[in-house]
Write a protein that holds these residues in place. Structure first.
Motif, PDB file in Angstrom:
ATOM      1  N   LEU A 262       8.705   7.726  -3.842  1.00  0.00           N
ATOM      2  CA  LEU A 262       8.604   7.642  -2.392  1.00  0.00           C
ATOM      3  C   LEU A 262       9.506   8.682  -1.759  1.00  0.00           C
ATOM      4  O   LEU A 262      10.703   8.752  -2.061  1.00  0.00           O
TER       5      LEU A 262
ATOM      6  N   THR B 252      -8.895   9.851  -1.023  1.00  0.00           N
ATOM      7  CA  THR B 252      -7.968   8.746  -0.855  1.00  0.00           C
ATOM      8  C   THR B 252      -8.222   7.705  -1.932  1.00  0.00           C
ATOM      9  O   THR B 252      -9.338   7.567  -2.437  1.00  0.00           O
TER      10      THR B 252
ATOM     11  N   GLY C   3       6.014  10.664   2.381  1.00  0.00           N
ATOM     12  CA  GLY C   3       5.077   9.676   1.865  1.00  0.00           C
ATOM     13  C   GLY C   3       5.168   9.583   0.358  1.00  0.00           C
ATOM     14  O   GLY C   3       6.095  10.122  -0.275  1.00  0.00           O
ATOM     15  N   SER C   4       4.212   8.903  -0.247  1.00  0.00           N
ATOM     16  CA  SER C   4       4.216   8.704  -1.683  1.00  0.00           C
ATOM     17  C   SER C   4       3.685   9.936  -2.393  1.00  0.00           C
ATOM     18  O   SER C   4       2.755  10.600  -1.925  1.00  0.00           O
TER      19      SER C   4
ATOM     20  N   TYR D  12       0.843  -1.191   0.000  1.00  0.00           N
ATOM     21  CA  TYR D  12       0.000   0.000   0.000  1.00  0.00           C
ATOM     22  C   TYR D  12       0.883   1.247   0.000  1.00  0.00           C
ATOM     23  O   TYR D  12       2.064   1.216   0.404  1.00  0.00           O
ATOM     24  N   LEU D  13       0.309   2.356  -0.431  1.00  0.00           N
ATOM     25  CA  LEU D  13       1.089   3.583  -0.583  1.00  0.00           C
ATOM     26  C   LEU D  13       1.590   4.119   0.747  1.00  0.00           C
ATOM     27  O   LEU D  13       2.619   4.805   0.791  1.00  0.00           O
ATOM     28  N   ASN D  14       0.879   3.826   1.826  1.00  0.00           N
ATOM     29  CA  ASN D  14       1.292   4.324   3.138  1.00  0.00           C
ATOM     30  C   ASN D  14       2.197   3.356   3.886  1.00  0.00           C
ATOM     31  O   ASN D  14       2.634   3.663   4.989  1.00  0.00           O
ATOM     32  N   ASP D  15       2.460   2.185   3.307  1.00  0.00           N
ATOM     33  CA  ASP D  15       3.271   1.184   4.004  1.00  0.00           C
ATOM     34  C   ASP D  15       4.729   1.611   4.042  1.00  0.00           C
ATOM     35  O   ASP D  15       5.287   2.109   3.053  1.00  0.00           O
ATOM     36  N   ARG D  16       5.339   1.402   5.206  1.00  0.00           N
ATOM     37  CA  ARG D  16       6.758   1.684   5.371  1.00  0.00           C
ATOM     38  C   ARG D  16       7.599   0.418   5.228  1.00  0.00           C
ATOM     39  O   ARG D  16       8.799   0.442   5.469  1.00  0.00           O
TER      40      ARG D  16
ATOM     41  N   LEU E 183      -0.111  10.181  -3.460  1.00  0.00           N
ATOM     42  CA  LEU E 183      -1.157  10.586  -2.529  1.00  0.00           C
ATOM     43  C   LEU E 183      -1.437  12.086  -2.564  1.00  0.00           C
ATOM     44  O   LEU E 183      -2.365  12.555  -1.909  1.00  0.00           O
TER      45      LEU E 183
ATOM     46  N   GLU F  18      -8.995   0.927  -1.955  1.00  0.00           N
ATOM     47  CA  GLU F  18      -8.169  -0.260  -1.759  1.00  0.00           C
ATOM     48  C   GLU F  18      -8.842  -1.469  -2.386  1.00  0.00           C
ATOM     49  O   GLU F  18     -10.069  -1.601  -2.365  1.00  0.00           O
TER      50      GLU F  18
ATOM     51  N   ASP G 109      -5.384   0.875  -4.547  1.00  0.00           N
ATOM     52  CA  ASP G 109      -4.273   0.704  -3.620  1.00  0.00           C
ATOM     53  C   ASP G 109      -4.178  -0.755  -3.205  1.00  0.00           C
ATOM     54  O   ASP G 109      -5.167  -1.364  -2.799  1.00  0.00           O
TER      55      ASP G 109
END
Length: 925
Positions: A632, A672, A636-637, A561-565, A640, A675, A621
């Motif tokens: 990245l 947003t 964040g990405s 996902y775009l928010n995943d680290r 987004l 997903e 997503d």
């Protein structure tokens, strides 16, 4: 059970964005749905979704005049060339920029695309003599605009095209470089030019702008000067020498409350249709500019409009609510009026006969979809909050729904109305629902309380409250056979209730993990439970013990996902199943969850049969396993970031959405990215398909795309004796069908070889389609060892001639039988060639012997002897009998007296033996 399921249709989404396309006959409509394309058959009430999908949402669809090629382009400019009839991909191509418009020329030889401020014209791929490795060959690039091109329109003779732009002008170009002098710039609008059109005789050009101005252009001379000019100057002017050019001859204005969004023109009937940003559309008659009709399709803008070739049907698309309309303006009636769910789908269920699918959504609506046509039959809007679950009664005439508004409603599907409403003593949000197969009891549970509520359908009274769980109840399910109720809770237990028993005995099963979903086998003897740690456990209800386990974590495809680290491999998100369901035979389980995969499991062996990918759409997503590291940043990405403020149009820059809003309550676009997920999945009672409620709609995976009906011998008792009796009565087709039904090989062989040669072609034509594959398979199995070569070849020829179209359409079903037939034909061809080569000299010998016989007969001079090539004279029966007796006795003395062919043949053989003996003597010497 077969496992070769394929995506056949996408319900719940009828239009997303882009343009609409009618086929040449005007009976089929192509509509972009997400990253796919759906075809609606408006006459036969059918629809299907093409099996291919783009990497991102489709924005442009084009179909050539011959209806052989379809070209689709996504938001990134990636194109897919498709064989329209075979539904197969021919070529992938990347235009490397956003395509704003795409149009095939009327003759189908070229197509033009608008890329930025340029117009590119490409040759249509053709299987001609100049076959090239790259199917797309660019003809020319046309420049001249100073801003983005908005549309392209071809002339009817495919010689010219007009491009409109945001620079307030339109330009006409020629396809042929020799006619470059025809290039012309049309300037006179004060806002973005939306579209331009040619009249039927190409003597008039219409241009329409965003501010509601419609200009009429004609190729005329320069008008005369003002009346104040000197008369001498007017007299000196020569009308013949006056320059000719395109000039504005009339200005018309719509005077609408909002801007123009789209427009189309039917040149043959001079019908002009325009759509506005407030949902209004109007019909005008040109060139008089008489308004025929004025209607509205809602409060949201009309994004696409198209008219079919006959000028009778108009198609409108609204991207905001996903609405699609087909309107017949002469009768003022809707041919098609469809709209999908505005919000995400929470649950779905099949009707008992498998012909309908019911979906429940967060928008508070319940929609009933026809599986074959793909159209919505009815919509229920009585719920005031999100609908969480829907279930059918056993007979399929009553539907139950549970909602977060604290009610459970019963719907009559004959009259399409709500006839019962069930409520609890206190206001709770019902999140799960179960219906007794008899339809007398309905149960619901909530995550607010730990109880299960039981109502009587007849009286609508709350008859019982089942207590025992120490946590919120997450799911319920009824057994089909003995009407036992299974419930799962967050207290890590599953309980089986006997609500109709006198003892009220309860069987608790300790799961040792949070339960996300449960399903009961159709025979009510086994229970499948999906847990939070990705396990699927199988429990024997009668014994009360676990009998199997499947670890689904290794089978789930989870994207990043775009928010995943962290990477997808290290992510624990979505590695479980939130919805499971048994097949009709209880041997197969289908499972899906908040991820990008649908898994099909074989229960007895606990193995994965197939895994289906929900979507490859990068606009969702969680579909990508790896993200682009260049996008990245520490914050964040970059994907987004909301870039709506950079749009050139004011209405596109204004944002009315709630910040961070994902679902429910906000009737506008989301900030947003949605997903990818599957919220509900279920097998069809017909066992040929299953449905999955995904992010982009209800996906129907099926084995076969058509229902085959066999009308032969449905009421007779089929036995071996009756089959033989039918064969003796010379009813060959019925006997062949009966033998295939019994599936006795010796009987099929006997009936097959008893059919006369003259009736083979007729029987092959009348043979039902369901037996074509079985007959070809049978012929291929016996042909290699059978001595009836010509008979088998005649059968194969007759079958392919009669059912060739069906065989070609369903090649996957006939693969085995066609290979056997091909092997048989190849073997026969080799044998014939080898036999002809081996017997070449034998044939020459017999031919020379025939010539020698004729020569001997002519030298003999006997009148009764027949020369080669003539017919022998008739002889008495007594003479023939005497000759036969002499032959049996072996008397050689009368050989010459018998005359005829026997005497000549005898002489020939003697001469050959004599010559051979002479050669042997010479060798001895």
């Amino acid at each position: 059970m077969k496992s070769d399921f394929k995506l056949s249709n996408l319900l719940g989404t009828v239009y997303s964005q882009g343009n609409l396309v009618f086929t040449q006959d005007g009976t089929q409509l192509l509509s972009p749905v997400g990253n796919r394309v759906t075809c609606f058959d408006l006459v036969n009430n059918k629809s299907f979704t093409f099996p291919f999908e783009h990497r991102k949402n489709v924005v442009r669809v084009a179909l050539n005049k011959q209806e052989t090629l379809m070209l689709t382009v996504d938001t990134d400019g990636r194109a897919i060339l498709v064989n329209f009839h075979a539904r197969t991909i021919l070529h992938h191509f990347n235009f490397k920029d956003r395509v704003l418009d795409l149009q095939f020329s009327p003759d189908g030889s070229h197509f033009a695309i608008a890329v930025g401020r340029l117009v590119q014209v490409w040759k249509t791929p053709d299987a001609g003599e100049d076959r090239q490795f790259a199917p797309f060959v660019r003809h020319r690039i046309y420049a001249g605009h100073y801003a983005d091109v908005t549309s392209i329109t071809w002339s009817s003779d495919s010689r010219f095209f007009i491009s409109t732009s945001k620079d307030l002008t339109s330009r006409m170009f020629s396809l042929d470089s020799q006619e470059a002098s025809a290039a012309m710039t049309f300037a006179g609008h004060r806002d973005t030019v939306i579209k331009a059109f040619f009249s039927a005789d190409q003597e008039i050009i219409y241009t329409v702008s965003k501010d509601g101005a419609l200009l009429k252009w004609e190729y005329t001379k320069k008008p005369n000067g003002d009346e104040s000019d000197d008369e001498s100057e007017n007299e000196d002017d020569n009308d013949d020498s006056a320059p000719m050019s395109w000039r504005i001859t009339k200005r018309n204005y719509f005077y609408a409350e909002s801007n123009v969004k789209c427009a189309t023109f039917h040149a043959d009937s001079n019908l002009f249709v325009v759509g506005f940003a407030n949902g209004e559309f109007r019909l005008y008659e040109l060139p008089e500019f008489n308004m025929i009709q004025q209607l509205s399709m809602g409060q949201n803008g009309v994004n696409a409009v198209q008219i079919n070739n006959t000028g009778e049907w108009l198609a409108f698309g609204s991207a905001k609510l996903g609405q699609l309309l087909v309107y017949e303006w002469q009768s003022e009636s809707y041919i098609l009026k469809q709209q999908g769910h505005f919000d995400s789908t929470n649950n779905l269920t099949y009707s008992p006969d498998g012909s309908k699918v019911v979906s429940a959504s967060d928008d508070g609506k319940i929609k009933i979809w026809d599986v074959v046509s793909g159209f919505c039959l009815a919509t229920f809007e009585q719920h005031t909050s999100a609908v969480s679950c829907v279930k059918f009664a056993k007979k399929g005439q009553v539907l139950f729904s549970a909602s977060f508004d604290g009610t459970v409603k019963a719907w009559d599907l004959i009259r399409y109305r709500n006839f019962r409403t069930f409520t609890a003593a206190e206001r709770v949000k019902f999140g799960s629902l179960a219906v007794d197969p008899s339809g007398e009891v309905v149960c619901a549970a909530s995550q607010d309380t730990f109880d299960i509520y039981v109502w009587s359908v007849q009286t609508a009274q709350l008859v019982d409250t089942l207590s025992g769980h120490t946590g919120p109840v997450s799911c319920l399910d009824f057994g089909v056979e003995n009407s036992v109720l299974a419930s799962a809770s967050w207290d890590k237990t599953v309980r089986v209730w006997s609500i109709f028993g006198r003892s009220g005995h309860v069987e608790p099963f300790d799961i040792h993990n949070d339960v996300l979903s449960l399903a009961m086998r159709p025979d009510s003897k086994q229970l499948a439970v999906s847990t939070l740690n990705g396990q699927i456990q199988f429990w024997d209800i009668e014994e009360g013990k676990q009998v199997g386990n499947i670890d689904g974590r290794k089978d789930v495809i989870v994207g990043r996902y775009l928010n995943d680290r962290f990477t997808a491999s290290n992510s624990a998100r979505g590695k479980n199943f939130t919805s499971i369901d048994y097949s009709f035979d209880g041997l197969t389980l289908v499972a899906a969850g908040d991820n990008n995969s649908i898994c099909l499991y074989d229960i007895p062996n606990e193995v994965l049969l197939r895994r289906f990918t929900v979507s490859l759409n990068m606009n969702l997503d969680g579909t990508q396993k790896f993200l682009n590291s260049s996008r990245l940043t520490e914050a964040g990405s970059l994907d987004l970031i909301d870039r709506d403020g950079e749009n050139s149009d004011l209405e596109d820059r204004i944002d009315h959405s709630l910040p961070g809003s994902k679902r429910g309550g906000d009737p506008s676009s989301r900030n947003t990215r949605p997903e990818v997920r599957v919220t509900s999945i279920q097998f069809s009672p017909t066992a040929v398909s299953f449905a999955a409620a995904a992010t982009e709609g209800i996906m129907i995976f099926s084995i076969d795309d058509q229902v085959i009906f066999d009308p032969f011998d449905l009421d007779i008792d089929v036995t071996i004796e009756s089959t033989l009796e039918t064969l003796q009565e010379k009813n060959y087709l019925q006997a062949l069908v009966m033998s295939f039904r019994l599936n006795e090989r010796f009987l099929i062989h006997q009936v097959y070889e008893a059919i006369p040669l003259k009736d083979v072609r007729l029987i092959a034509q009348d043979l039902p389609i369901v037996y074509v594959n079985r007959l070809l398979d049978f012929i291929g199995s016996i042909a290699m060892t059978s001595q009836h070569i010509e008979y088998n070849l005649l059968w194969v020829k007759s079958i392919i001639s009669s059912h060739g179209k069906y065989i070609n359409k369903n090649k996957h079903e006939f693969t085995k039988s066609l290979r056997a037939i091909q092997r048989f034909i190849a073997r026969i061809a080799k044998d014939i060639v080898r036999t002809s080569k081996d017997n070449e000299y034998s044939y020459l010998f017999f031919k020379s012997a025939e010539t020698t016989r004729a020569e001997f007969i002519e030298e003999d001079g006997d009148e009764e002897v027949v020369v080669s090539g003539s017919e022998p004279e008739e002889s008495d029966d007594e003479d023939l009998e005497e000759e036969d007796e002499d032959l049996e006795e072996g008397d050689d003395s009368d050989d010459e007296e018998q005359g005829g062919w026997f005497s000549a043949k005898k002489r020939t053989l003697n001469l050959e033996q004599h010559s051979e003996s002479d050669d042997d003597d010479e060798e001895m010497d």
